[in-house]
Design an enzyme around this catalytic site. Structure first.
Site, PDB file in Angstrom:
ATOM      1  N   PHE A 494       0.793  -1.216   0.000  1.00  0.00           N
ATOM      2  CA  PHE A 494       0.000   0.000   0.000  1.00  0.00           C
ATOM      3  C   PHE A 494       0.833   1.278   0.000  1.00  0.00           C
ATOM      4  O   PHE A 494       0.293   2.359   0.182  1.00  0.00           O
ATOM      5  CB  PHE A 494      -0.935   0.012   1.218  1.00  0.00           C
ATOM      6  N   GLY A 495       2.143   1.192  -0.193  1.00  0.00           N
ATOM      7  CA  GLY A 495       2.920   2.408  -0.206  1.00  0.00           C
ATOM      8  C   GLY A 495       4.410   2.163  -0.203  1.00  0.00           C
ATOM      9  O   GLY A 495       4.869   1.050  -0.429  1.00  0.00           O
ATOM     10  N   LYS A 510       6.481   5.693   6.328  1.00  0.00           N
ATOM     11  CA  LYS A 510       5.691   4.888   5.395  1.00  0.00           C
ATOM     12  C   LYS A 510       4.596   5.774   4.802  1.00  0.00           C
ATOM     13  O   LYS A 510       3.682   6.202   5.508  1.00  0.00           O
ATOM     14  CB  LYS A 510       5.084   3.689   6.119  1.00  0.00           C
ATOM     15  N   ASP A 610      -0.734 -11.258   8.855  1.00  0.00           N
ATOM     16  CA  ASP A 610       0.193 -11.243   7.717  1.00  0.00           C
ATOM     17  C   ASP A 610       1.629 -11.413   8.175  1.00  0.00           C
ATOM     18  O   ASP A 610       2.518 -10.672   7.784  1.00  0.00           O
ATOM     19  CB  ASP A 610       0.042  -9.945   6.928  1.00  0.00           C
TER      20      ASP A 610
END
Length: 796
Positions: A494-495, A510, A610
């Site tokens: 996501f980044g 981040k 995750d």
């Protein structure tokens, strides 16, 4: 609006959403078939009253949840009911005695509960030909009433369901059965001796039970039998040679039993033409029959871990389709026959743990598809090739052959032109290693219980305090030199992550890519999860930044403490250097303590969802920190590991728990599975998505097969961190160090295998892993401390 509609079939598409409630008001509807879509939601409770004429209801292979409405029992005209492969919960509809036209009932692969005695209500269904009931959570003993089901029954399936008791003797009355599958249950007793009466049987699966006794010789009467799986039971006695008379038998799996005796010639000279033959992990003995040469269609042959002896049959060359050949863990002797050079289709070959001798055949390097060759712990001699397959250290294993030389440097064999004194030293070391593997069996798996309320001891590394910095976009822009590419240290789902100097402190920033679907949700999840969570082994958020000052677009970023040694995956791949065994065990303990804190010490349990090496970061002291909580779930209430979910699979392929693939809710046991895979990767250096893992063969099975006495065959070659002969002249010190390494590696792999069990309820508790791993580390460091070697610290 189609009030006269009688037939609606939309199966095998990609339809999603819910079934419109108006469909259940079509009073003329006879057939509703939606199999194989992505539909979800619950069925209306009044379904039994609104479609009175319904004869076929097929909703299999979707994502439906909730209860199966009890009003469905009003549809006594139904002939076809299929709810399999969904996520239905609650009790099984229990009374089918008035369903005289029922010919198909499929409720398998759900989370239904109840008593399996409802089978007795199906006795009146005289047209029943298919009955599929598991996997589910149905329990109790398999009732004798099974024998009274319709003789029209062709398919009877209950797998991976906790039913118990014995197989009813009268089951052989169901003489039209073509498929009988009762695998993965808890059945006991012996196999009915008159199984041969089921003359139409094509598939017989009774694997993973607790069946005892002998294999009935009457099975040889089953001329249509194609698949027979009796693996993972307690069967004993010899294999009936008459099974070779089953002319249609292609797949035979008798592995993991207590079978003994020899393999008779009749098994291979009859009309049976095997494609897959699994006989591993029994007590079979003697030499292999020469008639095995008649199995020209054979693709997989597994004879591992028996008591076979003699030479490798020259006749194997006639098995021209052979792809996987496993003969390890036996007492074969002699050379590898040169005639095997004709088996060019081989992909995996394992001859380890035998008494084979002679040179390693060069023809192995010419096999185009061969990617795994294990020749460890034999008496091979001479030069190891270096071309083709032999240039890949992860494909070839030759440890424990004291007279081998050459090969690529990663195999760490002596040069073939070395002087005699050096060869003698290497011979002593390698022979000591072989002896240690044999003696390590009884000295591993140390277990120290740890109560839930016991405090976890502090480790090295500091804990980020509850400090919140107020930052703006301009501050972060300046800290990262305009988010320059020179400061880019990583990218994620996501980044991107940038290194920066903020208020005199090195940080990691981040920056979320809000164009990516789910990025905002990930930002919120990570903030909510870690806002009030502080632990030395969790990557601490210093602050979160959210503004709308940048080109009128949202800007969101998270500022973390900077981890100078990067992510664990870079170390395991060798990019950032190599990690010692002690360092890897320290990392394993750090991560376990972080998970234990999230699961058991937070006010509300948190599931990471995750866990993988790229989300484990290492600080200046090589202390591991768990990061990236973008997929984390705060459990507001206790959840069963098999409770259904509509969120889709959480995590990363290879690390995500298998139950997530079936729609189960995130759970602490799911994190434990990921942690188990992480442990196995730490020791083996192999990713769960490596090319060698396919067709059902995975990292868990790879590690489990090596326990307890073959672990050195699967460890990461880079774990040979010290030159022992240079640091200790006393061979006893060398031997002690080697033994402690074997014990430590075995203990870690045992924990990893236990944590990555396929069934959530059989996985080790995370609090128990900590004590097991700490004990293994302490045992390893006892020898290290005597030699004054460091336990921590980076090695480049």
């Amino acid at each position: 609006m189609m009030r006269n509609l009688t037939f609606l079939e939309v199966g095998e598409n990609e339809l999603s959403g819910t079934l419109p409630t108006s469909h259940f008001n079509l009073s003329s509807l006879l057939i509703l078939e939606c199999i194989g879509n992505q539909l979800h939601g619950e069925l209306p409770t009044n379904i039994g009253f609104t479609i009175p004429s319904l004869k076929m209801l097929n909703l299999a292979s979707n994502n439906f949840t909730g209860l199966i409405p009890i009003t469905l029992l009003n549809h006594t005209a139904l002939g076809f009911i299929a709810f399999g492969y969904n996520s239905f919960t609650g009790r099984v509809p229990y009374d089918f005695r008035n369903f005289h036209n029922l010919n198909w009932l499929d409720i398998a692969h759900n989370y239904l509960e109840g008593d399996i005695n409802f089978i007795a209500t199906l006795v009146n269904c005289s047209q029943l030909d298919t009955l599929q009931l598991g996997p589910n959570h149905i329990s109790a003993k398999l009732p004798e009433s099974v024998a009274n089901l319709s003789t029209s029954l062709e398919s009877f399936l209950i797998v991976d369901t906790p039913i118990s008791g014995e197989i009813p003797k009268g089951i052989t009355n169901l003489n039209n059965l073509e498929l009988l599958s009762l695998g993965g249950c808890k059945l006991t007793g012996s196999l009915p001796q008159d199984f041969g009466k089921l003359s139409k049987l094509v598939v017989l699966h009774l694997y993973s039970n607790e069946l005892k006794g002998r294999i009935p010789s009457s099975l040889s009467n089953l001329t249509l039998l194609s698949e027979l799986s009796l693996k993972e039971n307690l069967l004993e006695g010899s294999i009936p040679p008459s099974l070779g008379n089953c002319q249609s038998l292609l797949y035979l799996n008798l592995s993991y039993n207590e079978l003994n005796g020899t393999l008779g010639n009749e098994l291979f000279e009859g009309p049976a033409s095997f494609i897959e033959l699994y006989l591993h992990h029994n007590h079979l003995e003697g030499s292999l029959p020469s008639t095995m040469s008649k199995q020209g269609r054979l693709e997989i042959l597994k004879l591992s871990n028996n008591k076979f002896s003699g030479v490798i049959p020259d006749g194997l060359r006639y098995c021209s389709n052979l792809q996987n050949l496993f003969m390890d863990g036996n007492s074969f002797h002699g050379n590898i026959p040169s005639s095997l050079s004709s088996l060019a289709g081989l992909q995996q070959v394992d001859f380890s743990q035998n008494n084979l001798s002679g040179p390693i055949p060069a023809f192995f390097s010419k096999f185009p598809n061969l990617y795994y060759l294990n020749l460890s712990y034999n008496n091979f001699e001479g030069r190891v090739p270096t071309s083709s397959l032999f240039a890949n250290e992860s494909a070839v294993f030759v440890a424990g052959n004291s007279r081998l030389c050459g090969g690529i440097k990663q195999l760490q064999l002596p040069k073939c032109n070395e002087n005699k004194s050096r060869k003698k030293i290497n011979l002593i070391i390698i022979c000591s290693l072989v002896g240690l593997v044999a003696t390590a069996i009884g000295g591993v798996g140390i277990y120290l219980s740890c109560t839930k309320n016991k405090k976890t001891p502090l480790l090295r590394g500091s804990m980020i305090g509850n400090v919140t910095m107020k930052v703006s976009y301009d501050m972060l822009l300046k800290a990262t030199a305009g988010f320059s590419s020179e400061n880019l240290i990583g990218t994620g789902s996501f980044g991107s992550v940038f290194k920066g100097i903020l208020d005199g402190k090195t940080v990691a920033v981040k920056v979320l890519n809000l164009q990516r679907h789910g990025a905002s949700k990930s930002f919120i999840a990570e903030c909510n999860t870690l806002r009030n969570v502080r632990h030395r082994n969790l990557l601490g958020i210093i602050t979160a930044c959210s503004s709308i000052d940048f080109q009128r677009n949202d800007f969101r970023a998270l500022v973390y403490e900077f981890m100078p040694h990067g992510s664990l995956d870079k170390w395991l791949s060798g990019v950032d250097g190599n990690m010692s065994l002690a360092q890897r065990v320290d990392v394993a303990i750090d991560v376990a303590q972080a998970l234990s804190y999230l699961h058991h010490e937070c006010e509300t349990p948190i599931v990471h969802c995750d866990l993988k090496p790229s989300n484990i970061l290492l600080d200046n002291d090589m202390v591991a920190h768990v990061g990236d909580f973008g997929l984390a779930r705060i459990l507001t209430q206790p959840r069963h590991p098999n409770q259904s979910s509509t969120i889709g699979i959480r995590g990363t392929i290879g690390y995500a728990a298998p139950e997530y693939g079936l729609g189960s809710e995130p759970s602490t046991s799911g994190d434990v599975y990921s942690y188990g895979i992480l442990l196995l990767e730490l020791i083996t250096g192999k990713s769960p998505t490596a090319s060698m893992f396919n067709d059902g063969y995975n990292l868990h099975e790879h590690a489990e097969a090596a326990l307890p006495d073959q672990v050195l065959q699967i460890v990461d070659p880079s774990l040979e961190e010290d030159n022992l002969t240079e640091e200790a002249e006393d061979p006893r010190v060398v031997q002690d160090e080697l033994q402690r390494r074997v014990e430590c590696v075995t203990a870690v792999i045992s924990v990893g295998v236990s944590c990555s069990n396929h069934l959530p309820q059989e996985r080790m508790k995370i609090v128990d892993t900590i004590s097991r791993l700490q004990s293994a580390r302490d045992n390893l460091l006892n020898a290290r401390n005597r030699r004054n070697l460091p336990a921590r610290g980076a090695r480049g």
